[in-house]
Design an enzyme around this catalytic site. Structure first.
Site, mmCIF file in Angstrom:
data_model
loop_
_atom_site.group_PDB
_atom_site.id
_atom_site.type_symbol
_atom_site.label_atom_id
_atom_site.label_comp_id
_atom_site.label_asym_id
_atom_site.label_seq_id
_atom_site.Cartn_x
_atom_site.Cartn_y
_atom_site.Cartn_z
ATOM 1 N N LEU A 18 52.320 34.680 22.392
ATOM 2 C CA LEU A 18 53.635 34.530 23.025
ATOM 3 C C LEU A 18 53.757 35.581 24.116
ATOM 4 O O LEU A 18 53.343 36.728 23.929
ATOM 5 C CB LEU A 18 54.734 34.781 21.995
ATOM 6 C CG LEU A 18 54.991 33.684 20.982
ATOM 7 C CD1 LEU A 18 56.072 34.122 20.007
ATOM 8 C CD2 LEU A 18 55.389 32.407 21.697
ATOM 9 N N ASN A 75 53.251 26.034 31.306
ATOM 10 C CA ASN A 75 52.528 25.820 30.047
ATOM 11 C C ASN A 75 52.327 24.325 29.848
ATOM 12 O O ASN A 75 53.089 23.513 30.378
ATOM 13 C CB ASN A 75 53.328 26.389 28.880
ATOM 14 C CG ASN A 75 52.595 26.270 27.563
ATOM 15 O OD1 ASN A 75 51.382 26.491 27.498
ATOM 16 N ND2 ASN A 75 53.295 25.907 26.509
ATOM 17 N N GLY A 125 39.217 25.944 26.569
ATOM 18 C CA GLY A 125 39.380 25.940 28.027
ATOM 19 C C GLY A 125 39.137 24.610 28.708
ATOM 20 O O GLY A 125 38.787 24.572 29.892
ATOM 21 N N SER A 126 39.367 23.484 27.997
ATOM 22 C CA SER A 126 39.146 22.193 28.672
ATOM 23 C C SER A 126 40.184 21.963 29.778
ATOM 24 O O SER A 126 39.889 21.321 30.784
ATOM 25 C CB SER A 126 39.149 21.040 27.669
ATOM 26 O OG SER A 126 40.428 20.855 27.125
ATOM 27 N N ASN A 127 41.393 22.488 29.604
ATOM 28 C CA ASN A 127 42.396 22.347 30.675
ATOM 29 C C ASN A 127 42.036 23.218 31.872
ATOM 30 O O ASN A 127 42.223 22.808 33.016
ATOM 31 C CB ASN A 127 43.797 22.676 30.150
ATOM 32 C CG ASN A 127 44.377 21.515 29.373
ATOM 33 O OD1 ASN A 127 44.812 20.527 29.955
ATOM 34 N ND2 ASN A 127 44.338 21.615 28.054
ATOM 35 N N MET A 176 47.101 31.591 23.221
ATOM 36 C CA MET A 176 47.688 31.574 21.890
ATOM 37 C C MET A 176 48.645 32.731 21.596
ATOM 38 O O MET A 176 49.115 32.870 20.468
ATOM 39 C CB MET A 176 46.580 31.526 20.825
ATOM 40 C CG MET A 176 45.713 30.274 20.898
ATOM 41 S SD MET A 176 46.690 28.739 21.000
ATOM 42 C CE MET A 176 47.216 28.598 19.291
ATOM 43 N N HIS A 189 51.973 21.459 26.765
ATOM 44 C CA HIS A 189 52.253 21.306 25.341
ATOM 45 C C HIS A 189 51.859 19.891 24.915
ATOM 46 O O HIS A 189 52.263 18.919 25.567
ATOM 47 C CB HIS A 189 53.746 21.549 25.089
ATOM 48 C CG HIS A 189 54.085 21.513 23.644
ATOM 49 N ND1 HIS A 189 53.841 22.581 22.795
ATOM 50 C CD2 HIS A 189 54.607 20.532 22.872
ATOM 51 C CE1 HIS A 189 54.213 22.253 21.578
ATOM 52 N NE2 HIS A 189 54.678 21.015 21.591
HETATM 53 C C1 GRF Z 1 45.854 21.958 24.568
HETATM 54 O O1 GRF Z 1 46.021 20.893 23.668
HETATM 55 C C2 GRF Z 1 47.201 22.416 25.060
HETATM 56 O O2 GRF Z 1 48.145 21.398 25.115
HETATM 57 C C3 GRF Z 1 47.601 23.440 24.028
HETATM 58 O O3 GRF Z 1 46.407 24.082 23.676
HETATM 59 C C4 GRF Z 1 45.308 23.198 23.873
HETATM 60 C C5 GRF Z 1 44.309 23.934 24.721
HETATM 61 O O4 GRF Z 1 43.117 23.240 24.864
HETATM 62 N N1 GRF Z 1 48.605 24.321 24.570
HETATM 63 P P1 GRF Z 1 41.986 23.766 25.853
HETATM 64 O O5 GRF Z 1 41.666 25.194 25.441
HETATM 65 O O6 GRF Z 1 42.525 23.701 27.257
HETATM 66 O O7 GRF Z 1 40.820 22.861 25.633
#
Ligand code: GRF
Length: 203
Positions: free
Chosen positions: A93, A108, A13-15, A91, A110
């Protein structure tokens, strides 16, 4: 009115954190109304709870099919009046049904420059292939994997002395910069999809 965002995350969940922090810093015209996960052990859920964001967690095993699982999600999102789904390390689809219900309202991120290095091991695949430039793509989600209209892309250069780990760090740093930006553009109604192209309307 502020847009209501649902973030879907299966892991670290860093994003999600980058978007929470970005909202915390300023003027984004949106709020994270809920964080959804298919994995009860996802650290993303802890992050959400820490920031008093509603969480929903469901296991696919409790549903007869993926379609039913996704239709239940859609029902929850509808009742919460969600405007935008942000996939952040989710993770699973999405079923075509969920994509159709939220057409052009799912994003999304990527960790490669699409259409290169699709799939779930993009950073490693790009590193092993020996490309000199890889990067990050934020795109809308359509029924095909990693193929929807591209919102933002940012290159990341692979230097001689980069390791897989240092490349991963560089990619994540860029992700955390551009994903909140893309969300902001959506919340400001600045993204216009024309065929495969996403045009950024100026302020
Ligand atoms: C990220 O690298 C994103 O591009 C991919 O999954 C990863 C998720 O990282 N889809 P986080 O869980 O947000 O740290």
């Amino acid at each position: 009115m502020k847009k209501k965002i649902a973030v879907f995350a299966s892991g670290f969940g860093s994003n999600l954190q980058a978007i929470i922090d970005y909202i915390g810093r300023g003027s984004l015209n949106g709020e994270i109304a809920l964080v959804f996960s298919n994995n009860k052990g996802a650290y993303a859920l802890e992050r959400a709870k820490k920031h008093k964001i509603q969480t929903v967690c469901m296991n696919t095993k409790d549903f007869a099919s993926r379609k039913e699982f996704d239709l239940k999600i859609a029902e929850i999102l509808k009742s919460e009046k969600i405007d935008l789904i942000v996939l952040a390390g989710y993770m699973l689809l999405l079923s075509p049904e969920l994509v159709a219900i939220f057409e052009n309202k799912i994003m999304n991120i990527h960790p490669a420059l699409l259409p290169s290095f699709k799939g779930t091991h993009s950073i490693k695949d790009a590193y092993k292939y020996g490309v000199k430039v890889t990067g990050v793509t934020v795109h809308f989600v359509d029924k095909d994997l990693d193929r929807g209209p591209i919102i933002l892309q940012e290159p990341v250069y692979i230097d001689n002395d980069d390791s897989m780990e240092s490349l991963e760090e560089k990619i994540h740093r860029v992700e955390h910069e551009i994903y909140p930006k893309a969300v902001e553009y959506f919340c400001d109604d600045r993204l216009k999809i024309v065929g495969r192209k996403v045009k950024l309307i100026s302020d």
